[in-house]
Design a protein around this motif. Structure first.
Motif, PDB file in Angstrom:
ATOM      1  N   HIS A 108      35.665  19.094  59.755  1.00 31.11           N
ATOM      2  CA  HIS A 108      35.518  17.946  58.859  1.00 31.11           C
ATOM      3  C   HIS A 108      34.724  18.249  57.587  1.00 31.11           C
ATOM      4  CE1 HIS A 108      32.367  17.678  62.087  1.00 31.11           C
ATOM      5  NE2 HIS A 108      31.621  17.798  61.013  1.00 31.11           N
ATOM      6  N   TRP A 109      34.605  19.528  57.210  1.00 35.68           N
ATOM      7  CA  TRP A 109      33.854  19.859  55.993  1.00 35.68           C
ATOM      8  C   TRP A 109      34.688  19.550  54.741  1.00 35.68           C
ATOM      9  CZ3 TRP A 109      34.475  25.060  53.371  1.00 35.68           C
ATOM     10  CH2 TRP A 109      35.609  25.743  53.813  1.00 35.68           C
ATOM     11  N   GLY A 110      34.039  19.589  53.581  1.00 35.38           N
ATOM     12  CA  GLY A 110      34.740  19.292  52.327  1.00 35.38           C
ATOM     13  C   GLY A 110      35.734  20.369  51.913  1.00 35.38           C
ATOM     14  N   ARG A 111      35.596  21.568  52.485  1.00 35.88           N
ATOM     15  CA  ARG A 111      36.483  22.707  52.230  1.00 35.88           C
ATOM     16  C   ARG A 111      36.394  23.246  50.796  1.00 35.88           C
ATOM     17  NH1 ARG A 111      38.872  19.380  56.152  1.00 35.88           N
ATOM     18  NH2 ARG A 111      39.278  20.496  58.099  1.00 35.88           N
ATOM     19  N   PRO A 218      44.179  12.183  54.503  1.00 36.86           N
ATOM     20  CA  PRO A 218      42.869  12.734  54.113  1.00 36.86           C
ATOM     21  C   PRO A 218      42.443  13.930  54.958  1.00 36.86           C
ATOM     22  CG  PRO A 218      42.779  10.336  54.286  1.00 36.86           C
ATOM     23  CD  PRO A 218      44.105  10.759  54.854  1.00 36.86           C
ATOM     24  N   CYS A 219      41.928  14.974  54.289  1.00 30.92           N
ATOM     25  CA  CYS A 219      41.476  16.171  55.010  1.00 30.92           C
ATOM     26  C   CYS A 219      40.360  15.851  55.995  1.00 30.92           C
ATOM     27  CB  CYS A 219      40.966  17.221  54.024  1.00 30.92           C
ATOM     28  SG  CYS A 219      42.168  17.763  52.813  1.00 30.92           S
ATOM     29  N   HIS A 347      45.505  17.043  47.382  1.00 27.10           N
ATOM     30  CA  HIS A 347      44.905  17.531  48.630  1.00 27.10           C
ATOM     31  C   HIS A 347      43.620  16.758  48.947  1.00 27.10           C
ATOM     32  CE1 HIS A 347      42.113  19.751  46.231  1.00 27.10           C
ATOM     33  NE2 HIS A 347      42.626  20.963  46.317  1.00 27.10           N
ATOM     34  N   THR A 348      43.572  15.536  48.474  1.00 27.60           N
ATOM     35  CA  THR A 348      42.587  14.472  48.771  1.00 27.60           C
ATOM     36  C   THR A 348      41.179  14.719  48.225  1.00 27.60           C
ATOM     37  OG1 THR A 348      41.840  15.148  51.002  1.00 27.60           O
ATOM     38  CG2 THR A 348      43.842  13.811  50.873  1.00 27.60           C
TER      39      THR A 348
END
Length: 560
Positions: A108-111, A218-219, A347-348
């Protein structure tokens, strides 16, 4: 089954550092046993990818169990975890996020995947603050390439001094900027500030059995197709496919064990389902449980040869605690009001962002603070939630029209900046309180220094200038003391087992090998010597790959 699996290395933690260490060692032919304190998690079956806010209670709004919304990929984790308290010193605010699931925070990180630069690794040499890393950018650059290649990072080589280039062909193409981001870029350019594609661990081209992102969900929900990087759809299954990795979940590590000579022999852990304590031996132990959890384990591993905790002859375990600074400023942009609707999901997260542009100004002594920050941009048509932005008046058709005009017309800047270590920010063990498993808990001390407050002040003024250049009315800025985030709130805590070139003021050497115990390694963000404004995860994985490769060489030579 476990009896047949004769592991050489034991890894604690399955997130960015632990999974990359396990994958690297497994691929090089070494048998690895991984322990994870959280439960097993299968993103292909459990990810709520296509759920809408409208299907959730309170329109999907966050609550104390789901800080980032009803469909956040987090299972049992958060800033508060049942049965696992932590404490604070007086006048301290610190939030400690624990993921407590297979794959850790990578689910669940922002990536955001920004390389640290030559400025970042040798900050002390430049401005006299904090500590240098025990290597230079050029030593780690090829490992960044390897990590970006495996992970799959989209972006471009910008040519900016804050964003070192990747080797040709490594980066995947970035998604196109959205209209509000282009407006931000044009306004920032007038102020001499660049806005460029964010580097993000999201596939825009398929890679192996991981599919390219199709911009639909959402990612933060997690990603069952593997487009958004998480170890549960990549490194862990890839490591298992070698036949050299076994994983035990619900394993709460209590301490690292050592023999009479003080050499590490393995770990003890509590099976959370049965509450039974177990001991496992290993030739090499790697802690990658997160910066504060790994430090807690070391401080709780007291031994006659290590009376202040394992690997703590320097007294630096738990010290040098840093988080990223955070602040936010946003406004409604008149030019964006009532614009035609179209799909701005992408990519949100950020397609464009504003990296730090002030290195040259700092070299000339023109800024009142050291180090830097960047701006992440929030904007665009997003799935409606439980709140309505702005100051709405009236009722009926007139009110509805105001809401329609306002939709997609706001731009916000989230500042993320570098914190420097200070003697008032550290963690220790609270000897009087234990968690459900009988393990003494962490106690936090935390304070922002004047350097961080001056940085926030500069960032708020800059954000206001950009917003006003876009035609927004911003109003009076809050004081930095009120605007700055709480410690731990940005979830970038690092430094508690920092690496260095001397055992006197660091816990590990450049390979993550503890000075006091040659068969004990740390491979999470605890080893960071500084906390650049960039998100930590790419560098955690890069260091874990580099250092595990070195460790494999030591094992092959018979040194370990």
């Amino acid at each position: 089954m476990m009896a047949e699996f004769n592991h050489k290395v034991l890894v604690v933690g399955s997130g960015a550092g632990g999974a990359m260490a396990a994958y690297t060692l497994a691929k090089l032919g070494h048998k690895v046993l991984m322990l994870e304190a959280g439960r097993n998690y299968d993103p292909k079956k459990e990810t709520p990818m296509f759920r809408r806010n409208s299907e959730a209670p309170l329109m999907g709004a966050g609550n104390k169990d789901k800080n980032f919304g009803f469909y956040d990929a987090t299972i049992d984790g958060g800033w508060q975890v049942p049965d696992e308290p932590y404490t604070h010193a007086e006048n301290t605010d610190f939030y400690w996020w624990r993921a407590r699931m297979l794959g850790g925070r990578t689910n669940h990180w922002g990536r955001y995947s920004l390389r640290f630069s030559e400025h970042d690794f040798k900050g002390k040499s430049r401005d006299g603050h904090g500590a240098d890393w025990p290597f230079e950018y050029q030593d780690i650059a090829p490992w960044y390439d390897k990590t970006e290649e495996i992970v799959g990072v989209c972006g471009t080589n910008t040519g900016l001094d804050d964003m070192p280039p990747s080797a040709p062909g490594i980066l995947q193409p970035p998604p196109k900027p959205r209209v509000p981001e282009l407006l931000v870029a044009a306004a920032a350019k007038k102020l001499g500030i660049p806005a460029v594609p964010m580097h993000r661990a999201v596939l825009t081209r398929s890679k192996g059995d991981r599919s390219a992102c199709f911009y639909a969900t959402p990612c933060g929900h997690g990603c069952s197709i593997g487009a958004a990087f998480q170890t549960t759809t990549s490194l862990i299954p890839m490591a298992k496919a070698t036949g050299n990795l076994e994983v035990i979940t619900d394993a709460m590590v209590k301490s690292v064990t050592a023999d009479e000579e003080g050499k590490v022999t393995g770990i003890t852990y509590v099976d959370k389902k049965s509450a039974q304590e177990h001991a496992i031996n290993a030739d090499v132990v790697i802690l990658a449980a997160s910066a504060c959890e790994s430090a807690r384990i070391l401080l709780n591993s007291k031994h006659t040869k290590h009376p202040n905790g394992l690997a703590n002859s320097s007294g630096h375990v738990g010290r040098n605690l840093m988080d990223s600074t955070g602040a936010w400023l946003g406004a409604q942009i008149p030019a964006l009001k009532g614009r035609p609707r179209y799909n701005e999901d992408g990519h949100t997260a950020n397609h464009l962002f504003i990296p730090w542009w002030g290195h040259k100004a700092q070299e000339k002594g023109e800024l009142a603070f050291p180090r830097g920050y960047h701006f992440e941009i929030s904007s665009g048509f997003r799935e409606p939630g439980s709140g309505v932005s702005g100051d709405k008046q009236g009722y009926g058709p007139e009110l509805k029209q105001q809401v329609r005009d306002a939709y997609g017309s706001y731009v916000g800047f989230a500042l993320r900046g570098e914190m420097l270590p200070n003697p008032d920010s550290y963690m220790e063990i609270d000897e009087s309180i234990k968690d459900k498993w009988g393990i003494p808990v962490a106690k936090f001390h935390f304070k922002w220094s004047d350097r961080e407050l001056k940085q926030i002040e500069h960032g708020l003024i800059t954000a206001k200038q950009i917003l006003e250049t876009m035609g927004a009315e911003v109003g009076e800025l809050p004081p930095a003391e009120k605007a700055i985030s709480k410690g731990g709130e940005i979830i970038h805590e690092v430094g508690t087992t920092r690496m260095g070139s001397s055992p006197k003021d660091s816990v590990t050497n450049q390979w993550g090998q503890t000075w006091d115990c040659n068969n004990l390694f740390v491979m999470d963000a605890g080893v960071f010597a500084s906390n650049p404004h960039k998100n930590c995860t790419l560098t955690i994985m890069t260091l874990a790959m580099r250092n595990s490769t070195w460790l494999a060489e030591q094992i092959d030579k018979g040194v370990l």
